[in-house]
Design an enzyme around this catalytic site. Structure first.
Site, PDB file in Angstrom:
ATOM      1  N   GLU A 109       0.817  -1.206   0.000  1.00  0.00           N
ATOM      2  CA  GLU A 109       0.000   0.000   0.000  1.00  0.00           C
ATOM      3  C   GLU A 109       0.854   1.261   0.000  1.00  0.00           C
ATOM      4  O   GLU A 109       1.984   1.264   0.494  1.00  0.00           O
ATOM      5  CB  GLU A 109      -0.896   0.016   1.254  1.00  0.00           C
ATOM      6  CG  GLU A 109      -1.878  -1.133   1.267  1.00  0.00           C
ATOM      7  CD  GLU A 109      -2.751  -1.174   2.513  1.00  0.00           C
ATOM      8  OE1 GLU A 109      -3.902  -1.631   2.389  1.00  0.00           O
ATOM      9  OE2 GLU A 109      -2.308  -0.777   3.595  1.00  0.00           O
ATOM     10  N   CYS A 129       6.965  -6.677   6.900  1.00  0.00           N
ATOM     11  CA  CYS A 129       8.108  -6.125   7.627  1.00  0.00           C
ATOM     12  C   CYS A 129       8.595  -7.178   8.602  1.00  0.00           C
ATOM     13  O   CYS A 129       7.800  -7.909   9.189  1.00  0.00           O
ATOM     14  CB  CYS A 129       7.693  -4.860   8.389  1.00  0.00           C
ATOM     15  SG  CYS A 129       9.087  -4.029   9.204  1.00  0.00           S
ATOM     16  N   CYS A 136       2.423  -2.376  15.691  1.00  0.00           N
ATOM     17  CA  CYS A 136       2.304  -2.036  14.267  1.00  0.00           C
ATOM     18  C   CYS A 136       1.644  -3.167  13.495  1.00  0.00           C
ATOM     19  O   CYS A 136       2.031  -4.329  13.630  1.00  0.00           O
ATOM     20  CB  CYS A 136       3.699  -1.751  13.704  1.00  0.00           C
ATOM     21  SG  CYS A 136       3.734  -1.514  11.922  1.00  0.00           S
ATOM     22  N   CYS A 370      -0.743   5.841  10.196  1.00  0.00           N
ATOM     23  CA  CYS A 370       0.534   5.258  10.644  1.00  0.00           C
ATOM     24  C   CYS A 370       0.362   3.863  11.224  1.00  0.00           C
ATOM     25  O   CYS A 370      -0.435   3.654  12.124  1.00  0.00           O
ATOM     26  CB  CYS A 370       1.158   6.104  11.746  1.00  0.00           C
ATOM     27  SG  CYS A 370       1.218   7.830  11.371  1.00  0.00           S
TER      28      CYS A 370
HETATM   29  N1  SAH Z   1      10.016   0.583   9.591  1.00  0.00           N
HETATM   30  C1  SAH Z   1      10.126   2.007   9.598  1.00  0.00           C
HETATM   31  C2  SAH Z   1       9.112   2.748   8.757  1.00  0.00           C
HETATM   32  C3  SAH Z   1       7.657   2.305   8.775  1.00  0.00           C
HETATM   33  S1  SAH Z   1       6.592   2.743  10.106  1.00  0.00           S
HETATM   34  C4  SAH Z   1      10.113   2.527  11.007  1.00  0.00           C
HETATM   35  O1  SAH Z   1       9.782   1.763  11.907  1.00  0.00           O
HETATM   36  O2  SAH Z   1      10.467   3.679  11.219  1.00  0.00           O
HETATM   37  C5  SAH Z   1       6.469   4.484  10.197  1.00  0.00           C
HETATM   38  C6  SAH Z   1       6.213   4.973  11.612  1.00  0.00           C
HETATM   39  O3  SAH Z   1       4.908   4.606  12.090  1.00  0.00           O
HETATM   40  C7  SAH Z   1       7.209   4.384  12.609  1.00  0.00           C
HETATM   41  O4  SAH Z   1       7.644   5.378  13.496  1.00  0.00           O
HETATM   42  C8  SAH Z   1       6.344   3.382  13.345  1.00  0.00           C
HETATM   43  O5  SAH Z   1       6.863   3.043  14.596  1.00  0.00           O
HETATM   44  C9  SAH Z   1       5.022   4.107  13.412  1.00  0.00           C
HETATM   45  N2  SAH Z   1       3.903   3.235  13.739  1.00  0.00           N
HETATM   46  C10 SAH Z   1       3.760   1.922  13.463  1.00  0.00           C
HETATM   47  N3  SAH Z   1       2.602   1.459  13.946  1.00  0.00           N
HETATM   48  C11 SAH Z   1       1.971   2.496  14.526  1.00  0.00           C
HETATM   49  C12 SAH Z   1       0.713   2.632  15.175  1.00  0.00           C
HETATM   50  N4  SAH Z   1      -0.110   1.609  15.298  1.00  0.00           N
HETATM   51  N5  SAH Z   1       0.397   3.852  15.645  1.00  0.00           N
HETATM   52  C13 SAH Z   1       1.235   4.906  15.490  1.00  0.00           C
HETATM   53  N6  SAH Z   1       2.420   4.834  14.882  1.00  0.00           N
HETATM   54  C14 SAH Z   1       2.791   3.630  14.400  1.00  0.00           C
END
Ligand code: SAH
Length: 378
Positions: A109, A129, A136, A370
């Site tokens: 996506e 991932c 996440c 996010c």
């Molecule tokens: N793998 C990378 C990029 C993808 S996630 C990383 O971890 O940085 C992008 C951002 O969204 C990251 O900071 C991640 O921790 C955050 N994120 C993931 N799941 C989330 C959620 N359920 N609520 C808020 N932020 C989240």
């Protein structure tokens, strides 16, 4: 949906690796690839012009290339890569999530967000991932595979074409009641599915394609690109040597190793101190402020003392803290912080003179916010 003539080719049967595409290749490699099938090397530039400057790979539109050469060039450099399964929109159409099916059936996506003064795209670098962060959605499903450079770049090309063609409402024209109007993409964040630094070479290749001047690439600014990482320290060191002016974001989520070991499991390998030091090194080399991402999770990591501890770690450094209210994933017992706790947390950080903002969470109704990009067929 794609318009007729776009993205309607057939996948090679039994293929495992994504087929080679123009966007996987450097300008020199494109020339070689064209010459290897007996075409004039300057055709490489013409094809680049079509793809990176006009966002088309429809041979019907290659009027500067003899019809007799088009089929072969198309087959060689524009194989079927990915098709749009569907677009989902919200926020009056200004937030648009795209579900892609890749050549082997894998789903990923991307999300486009149009604001009055800028347009941001959030793109995926891997299908799934492998980092396993428990809050996440993508992390829960595990890693499917790395995306190729072209699979990363094409998410952007498609978004830029939609913006150019006025297919995404928003901006000032809409405010005055006259609909969308064309727009330019200003920001790209590697915050979709995947850990970009775990797919290092292809992500670096994608950054070159995105930022090389037209027609070698899309001509976007490195300053508008943010690479977000869980903190793979050796890869951050390596990234520091590329000479990019991109922004680096570190997903910290806890200032102490004890908690971070559970929220970002890779912390058991590289600790908070090492990750931050690597981030500061990147910041010094690139001249950009380091972004610290911190998802606020109620009663887990949102205590004011943790805010204070984070402020102490970052005090006087060239950083910006982005607090993200947690988007609860299905079945999770965790949720976003109470407003009063969020406020106290912000204040505890700000008390150290560290810049901090709470991120706007667009696209929640379409699971485009996010951490919710999980690409299940819904
Ligand atoms: N793998 C990378 C990029 C993808 S996630 C990383 O971890 O940085 C992008 C951002 O969204 C990251 O900071 C991640 O921790 C955050 N994120 C993931 N799941 C989330 C959620 N359920 N609520 C808020 N932020 C989240």
């Amino acid at each position: 949906m794609p318009k007729p003539g776009e993205l309607t080719f057939v996948a090679p049967r039994g293929a495992k690796k994504p087929p080679r595409h123009l966007a996987d290749l450097s300008p020199a490699e494109r020339k070689d690839a064209v010459a290897a099938i007996g075409e004039k090397p300057f055709r490489a530039k013409q094809l680049s012009q079509h793809y990176f400057a006009r966002y088309t790979h429809d041979p019907e539109q290659w009027t500067d290339i003899p019809a007799s050469s088009r089929g072969k060039l198309r087959e060689e450099l524009f194989p079927e890569l990915m098709t749009v399964v569907r677009h989902l929109s919200t926020d009056q159409g200004t937030t648009r999530k795209t579900l892609w099916r890749l050549f082997d059936g894998t789903l990923v996506e991307s999300v486009l967000m149009r604001y009055p003064d800028r347009v941001t795209m959030c793109i995926s670098s891997q299908a799934g991932c492998g980092m396993n962060c428990p809050f996440c959605a993508t992390g829960q499903a595990g890693l499917d595979r790395n995306l190729s450079t072209a699979e990363i770049v094409h998410q952007i090309v498609d978004g830029m074409r939609a913006l150019r063609d006025g297919d995404v409402p928003g901006g000032t024209a809409q405010a005055s009641g006259s609909g969308g109007g064309p727009a330019r993409l200003s920001n790209i964040v590697f915050m979709g599915m995947g850990e970009p630094l775990a797919n290092y070479n292809r992500v670096v290749g994608a950054i070159r394609r995105l930022t090389d001047p037209e027609p070698d690439g899309l001509g976007l600014s490195q300053r508008g690109i943010t690479v977000s990482t869980v903190g793979l320290v050796p890869a951050i060191h390596r990234f520091s040597e590329e000479g990019f002016k991109c922004r680096l974001a570190i997903s910290l989520h806890a200032p102490d190793d004890e908690l971070r070991d559970t929220l970002v499991p890779v912390n058991t390998r590289w600790k908070v101190r090492e990750v931050l030091d690597a981030g500061f090194e990147y910041s010094a080399k690139s001249g950009r402020r380091l972004s610290i991402e911190y998802a606020l999770i109620r009663d887990i990591n949102d205590q004011a003392w943790r805010g204070d501890r984070l402020g102490r770690l970052l005090k006087g450094k060239p950083v910006h803290v982005n607090l993200i209210p947690l988007n609860p994933t299905p079945g999770s017992k965790w949720t976003a912080s109470r407003p009063e706790d969020e406020k106290a947390f912000v204040e505890a950080i700000a008390a150290h003179g560290v810049p901090v903002t709470v991120r706007d969470t667009r696209g929640q109704e379409i699971d485009g916010a996010c951490g919710q990009l999980a690409a299940t067929e819904r």
